[in-house]
Structures are given as C-alpha cells and as structure tokens.
Design a protein around this motif. Structure first.
Motif, PDB file in Angstrom:
ATOM      1  N   ALA A 109       0.829  -1.207   0.000  1.00 59.68           N
ATOM      2  CA  ALA A 109       0.000   0.000   0.000  1.00 59.68           C
ATOM      3  C   ALA A 109       0.861   1.254   0.000  1.00 59.68           C
ATOM      4  N   ASN A 110       1.920   1.261   0.798  1.00 58.36           N
ATOM      5  CA  ASN A 110       2.805   2.430   0.831  1.00 58.36           C
ATOM      6  C   ASN A 110       3.576   2.576  -0.477  1.00 58.36           C
ATOM      7  N   GLY A 111       3.976   1.447  -1.075  1.00 60.93           N
ATOM      8  CA  GLY A 111       4.639   1.498  -2.374  1.00 60.93           C
ATOM      9  C   GLY A 111       3.727   2.068  -3.440  1.00 60.93           C
ATOM     10  N   ALA A 112       2.447   1.668  -3.394  1.00 62.70           N
ATOM     11  CA  ALA A 112       1.476   2.171  -4.368  1.00 62.70           C
ATOM     12  C   ALA A 112       1.206   3.655  -4.155  1.00 62.70           C
ATOM     13  N   ARG A 113       1.150   4.055  -2.920  1.00 63.65           N
ATOM     14  CA  ARG A 113       0.780   5.445  -2.606  1.00 63.65           C
ATOM     15  C   ARG A 113       1.925   6.424  -2.831  1.00 63.65           C
ATOM     16  N   PHE A 114       3.153   6.012  -2.468  1.00 63.73           N
ATOM     17  CA  PHE A 114       4.265   6.966  -2.480  1.00 63.73           C
ATOM     18  C   PHE A 114       5.463   6.538  -3.322  1.00 63.73           C
ATOM     19  N   GLY A 115       5.430   5.331  -3.875  1.00 62.58           N
ATOM     20  CA  GLY A 115       6.564   4.839  -4.648  1.00 62.58           C
ATOM     21  C   GLY A 115       7.493   3.961  -3.823  1.00 62.58           C
ATOM     22  N   PHE A 116       8.210   3.098  -4.506  1.00 57.02           N
ATOM     23  CA  PHE A 116       9.076   2.123  -3.825  1.00 57.02           C
ATOM     24  C   PHE A 116      10.122   2.800  -2.949  1.00 57.02           C
ATOM     25  N   ARG A 117      10.759   3.835  -3.471  1.00 55.17           N
ATOM     26  CA  ARG A 117      11.863   4.474  -2.736  1.00 55.17           C
ATOM     27  C   ARG A 117      11.407   5.012  -1.389  1.00 55.17           C
ATOM     28  N   SER A 118      10.180   5.488  -1.323  1.00 59.81           N
ATOM     29  CA  SER A 118       9.684   6.071  -0.074  1.00 59.81           C
ATOM     30  C   SER A 118       9.450   5.021   1.010  1.00 59.81           C
TER      31      SER A 118
END
Length: 198
Positions: free
Chosen positions: A28-37
C-alpha cells in the motif's frame, strides 16, 4: 549449518511472501508513495525485527508466556495502529499533492513490528524448529537464524512494495488514484482485522 539455513528459508517462504498484514502495509505504501519512499519504514521494521528476533531467541518469549495480557494488548494496539494508517490512506484522494498524506517513516516501521504479536509467534515457532538443543554455539545460532529470518522478510517486503509501486503506475489520474487509495486502504483495514483476530 548450510542445510539448516536452506531448510529455514523453505520453512519461512510461505510465511514471508504470502499477502499478510506486513506485506500489504508495504504494498500500500509502495502504491501510494513509490518504492523508494518505503525504504525508511522497511529499514525500521527490519532493524526492529532483528533485535526482537534475537531477544526472543535468547528467552524474551518467556515474558509473554508469564504475561499473556501483554500479548493481547500488543495485538489490539497493533491492529488499531494499522487501522489508523489505513484510514489516512483511504481518505487520500490523489497520489500526489496531499500534505497530510505522508510515507511511512522509520519509526512507523519499528512500531509496526513491535505491535505485531503474530510476528512473535512466528519467531518463537521458528526457534522451536531450528534452534539446536545443545548449549554450545547457542548465541551464534540465534544470531544466524535471526539474520536469515530478517533478510528473508526484507526481501519479501521489498518485493511487495515494488509490486505496489508498479501497480500505481497505471493509476495516475486523480479519479483512478482515489480508487487505488481506497482499495489499499480497505486492504490495510482488512489486514488490521486479521491481526486482531489471528
């Protein structure tokens, strides 16, 4: 020890790579903010994982046996924490430009691990299966098993965060981004309930 390491990875594979609460959190965090974040939260989670795993391997789990209410408290607190994160994600209407929506932090990763008693159960189960009964080399065995366990989880969470990031690439319009946020918010909420009931 190589044979034990291989057996350990095989044992952990379905637990680490299946779509559980931790994996869904990072997807969910990868989808929302991108992998690097997701890297800070991933680092926080896995540094905490290694420390907690070593502690359990050296006998910390005995405290949970003596104080079962601590386990229940952690389960409730962890579920509420993930629900709070799910709510913030669910109400975000775009992938970019919302000031109140921020990527999970290093501290969020630590808190997610600390408030996840299911992780303690898996760790304790792992040690009952793979920690030898001999006193010789127990510390080395605990550290090695903890390191393999942590690295395996790190790889799994990173893969799920990358999957989330790639999925988000197809949802760049505001309307589709809102649907994606709601979908992953719902998934995280379901993961929180799963944590509470498991």
């Amino acid at each position: 020890m190589l044979q034990t390491a291989i057996a350990l990875v095989v044992f952990l594979f379905p637990l680490a790579y299946s779509p559980g609460p931790g994996n869904m959190f990072f997807a969910a965090n990868g989808a929302r903010f991108g992998f690097r974040s997701t890297v800070p939260a991933n680092a926080g989670y896995h540094i905490a994982t290694w420390v907690v795993t070593v502690a359990i391997g050296l006998g910390f789990i005995a405290a949970l046996d003596k104080f079962p209410q601590l386990f229940v408290g952690l389960k409730i607190a962890g579920s509420l924490y993930v629900l709070w994160i799910a709510w913030k994600l669910f109400k975000s209407d775009t992938l970019e430009g919302k000031e109140e929506a921020k990527p999970a932090t290093f501290v969020d990763g630590i808190v997610l691990l600390i408030l996840n008693p299911k992780a303690y159960v898996i760790i304790a189960l792992m040690f009952t299966q793979f920690l030898g009964t001999s006193e010789t080399g127990t510390l080395v065995s605990v550290v090695l098993i903890s390191t393999i366990f942590t690295f395996n989880n790190l790889v799994a969470f990173s893969i799920w965060a990358l999957i989330g990031d790639k999925i988000a690439g197809y949802f760049r319009t505001p309307e589709s981004a809102q649907k994606l946020n709601m979908m992953f918010g719902g998934i995280l909420a379901a993961a929180a309930v799963w944590m509470l009931l498991s």
